[in-house]
Design an enzyme around this catalytic site. Structure first.
Site: not given
Ligand code: PMP
Length: 433
Positions: A144, A239, A267
Site C-alpha cells: 500500500y 516507500d 508517520k
C-alpha cells in the site's frame, strides 16, 4: 464491557461520515462490533469514551514510536504553536527536521515535505515519470502506497481488508500503466523488465511489507529490484512510510544496505501530526518546481508545528539505545506470544522485525498476498475482540501490523502475553496444529 458512549458516538458519526469514519479500517467492519472512540492517550495506553484503558499497539498506525503525548513532543508543539500555526512561507523548522532526516538517510540528498504518506508517494511517482519521460510503473501486490489513482491497484491495507484492492473510480487508462507483480518474486520481476523494460519509469516497493500483515523481503529481492531498475534506466522508490525511523534510525535502506533513488516517508517523521516527505538524488529532485518542470505544491507543506513535533521525536530516536530498547521489547513480546501460541497449539504464525509485529492465523509460510490471503480472518476477528476485552488494542484487521513504542513497559508486554494466553485458550474458532 460497556460500550454505551462509543456506540452512541458511532451512531451519530454514521450520519455524518460514510461508515462513521474518516478512514475505512477504523470502522471495525473487518472484525465486527463497535469502534472505540478514543479520548486520550498517554504513553503506551489509550482511553476510550467509556473509560476503558487499553495497551495500544496501533500507535496511530505507526507514528507514535515514543508513545502517546510524549512530553518532549508536546512541549515542541506548544512552543511552535505559540509562534503561529502556519505561514505558507519558508520557516526554520523545515530545515531542522530535514537535516535530521538527511543525517539518518544520506540517500535523501534533497527532499520535499508534504502532509501525508499518500502525497509523498503520489509526488514521487510523478517525479519519476517526469524525470524518466516514461509512464509505466511497477508496484507489488499487497503493498500500500496511499490512495493516489496509479497506486490503488492491487493495494494492501484497508483496500485489501475490504476486498477492493483495485478501487472503483480509478481510470482504466491509468490503471493499465501500473504493472502489479507478486512480492518476493524475482522471476516475475525479470519477466516484467523483459516485456516492458524500456517503458518503466519506476518501481515502488515497501522494503518490508507492512500492509498485508508483516511480510519480510526474501534475500535478494530488494537487490534484484535495484539492479534491474538500474540496468533499464528505471528509478527505485522505497516507500519507507512505515519502516523509516522504525526498523532502525536509517530505515530499511540502512538495515539492508541498499540505496534507492527516491524514498517516501511519513508517520514517524511527524510524531502524529500530518507530515510526509519524499526525497533522493539531488539530480532527480532538481526536476521539481520551481527549479524544474514537475509540479508539486502544498498550502500546509512544512507546517511549523508538524516540523517541530517531528524534529523533537527524531532527536529522541537518534541514539542506538532507542533501537536497542525497541528490539528488546519486541523480542520479549515475541518470546511471550510464541509461548502462548505453543501452549495452545494454535495455528498462528508470528512475524516480527524490531518493533513491528504481525500475527497470521495461517499454517502456511507467508511471502506474498496469495499466501497471506490463506489466513483465517474470522479467527483473527475473534482473537482481536478477546484481546480488546482484556485491555489490549490491536489493529482491527487481519492484514495490518502492530507497533511497539518506547513507552511500552515490561509490565505492558507481560500483560499482553497473559491476555493472549487467555484469548487463545478461549477461542474455539482458532485452528490447532
Ligand atoms: N505508504 C505506506 C507504506 C503506508 O503504510 C501508508 C499508510 N498506512 C501510506 C503510504 C499512506 O500514508 P497516509 O495514510 O499518511 O496517506
Amino acid at each position: 464491557m460497556s460500550e454505551t458512549r462509543s456506540r452512541r458516538l458511532f451512531e451519530t458519526a454514521a450520519h455524518i461520515f460514510p461508515g462513521g469514519v474518516n478512514s475505512p479500517v477504523r470502522a471495525f467492519k473487518a472484525v465486527g462490533g463497535t469502534p472505540r472512540f478514543l479520548v486520550r492517550g498517554e504513553g503506551s495506553h489509550v482511553y476510550d469514551a467509556d473509560g476503558h484503558d487499553y495497551i495500544d499497539y496501533v500507535a496511530s498506525w505507526g507514528p507514535l514510536i515514543l508513545g502517546h503525548a510524549n512530553p518532549k513532543v508536546v512541549a515542541a508543539i506548544e512552543q511552535a504553536a505559540a509562534n503561529g500555526t502556519s505561514f505558507g512561507a519558508p520557516n526554520p523548522y523545515e530545515i531542522e527536521l530535514a537535516e535530521l532526516i538527511k543525517g539518518a538517510m544520506p540517500s535523501l540528498e534533497m527532499l520535499r515535505f508534504v502532509s501525508s504518506g499518500t502525497e509523498a508517494c503520489m509526488s514521487a511517482l510523478r517525479l519519476a515519470r517526469g524525470y524518466t519521460g516514461r509512464e509505466r510503473i511497477i508496484k507489488f501486490d499487497g503493498c500500500y502506497h496511499g490512495h493516489a489513482d496509479s497506486l490503488l491497484v492491487k493495494a494492501g491495507s484497508g483496500a485489501l481488508t475490504f476486498g477492493v484492492p483495485s478501487s472503483a473510480g480509478v481510470p482504466k487508462d491509468l490503471a493499465t500503466l501500473t504493472i502489479v507483480l507478486p512480492y518476493n518474486d524475482v522471476e516475475a520481476l525479470r519477466g516484467a523488465f523483459k516485456d516492458h523494460g524500456n517503458d518503466i519509469a519506476c518501481l515502488i516497493v515497501e522494503p518490508i511489507a507492512g500492509n498485508m500483515g508483516l511480510v519480510l523481503p526474501e534475500p535478494g529481492f530488494l537487490q534484484a529490484i535495484v539492479d534491474l531498475a538500474q540496468r533499464h534506466g528505471a528509478l527505485t522508490i522505497f516507500d519507507e512510510v512505515i519502516t523509516g525511523f522504525r526498523v532502525g534510525y536509517g530505515g530499511a535502506q540502512s538495515l539492508y544496505g541498499i540505496t534507492p533513488d527516491l524514498t517516501c516517508l511519513g508517520k514517524i517523521i511527524g510524531a502524529g501530526l500530518p507530515v510526509g516527505a519524499f526525497g533522493g538524488r539531488a539530480e532527480i529532485m532538481r526536476r521539481l518546481a520551481p527549479l524544474g518542470d514537475v509540479y508539486q505544491a502544498g498550502t500546509l507543506s512544512g507546517n511549523p508545528i508538524a516540523m517541530a513535533a517531528g524534529a523533537a521525536q527524531l532527536r529522541e530516536l537518534s541514539s542506538t539505545e532507542a533501537y536497542d530498547r525497541l528490539e528488546a521489547a519486541g523480542a520479549a513480546l515475541e518470546t511471550g506470544l510464541h509461548a502462548a501460541i505453543g501452549e495452545q497449539s494454535a495455528a498462528v504464525q508470528l512475524a516480527r522485525i524490531g518493533s513491528i509485529f504481525g500475527l497470521f492465523f495461517n499454517e502456511h509460510r507467508v511471502r506474498d498476498v496469495a499466501t497471506v490471503q490463506r489466513s483465517d480472518v474470522n479467527a483473527y476477528a475473534a482473537f482481536f475482540h478477546a484481546m480488546l476485552d482484556r485491555g489490549v488494542y490491536l489493529a482491527p484487521s487481519a492484514f495490518e501490523v502492530g507497533f511497539i513504542s518506547l513507552a511500552h513497559s515490561r509490565a505492558d508486554i507481560d500483560d499482553t502475553v497473559s491476555a493472549a494466553k487467555e484469548a487463545l485458550a478461549s477461542l474455539p474458532a482458532v485452528a490447532r496444529r
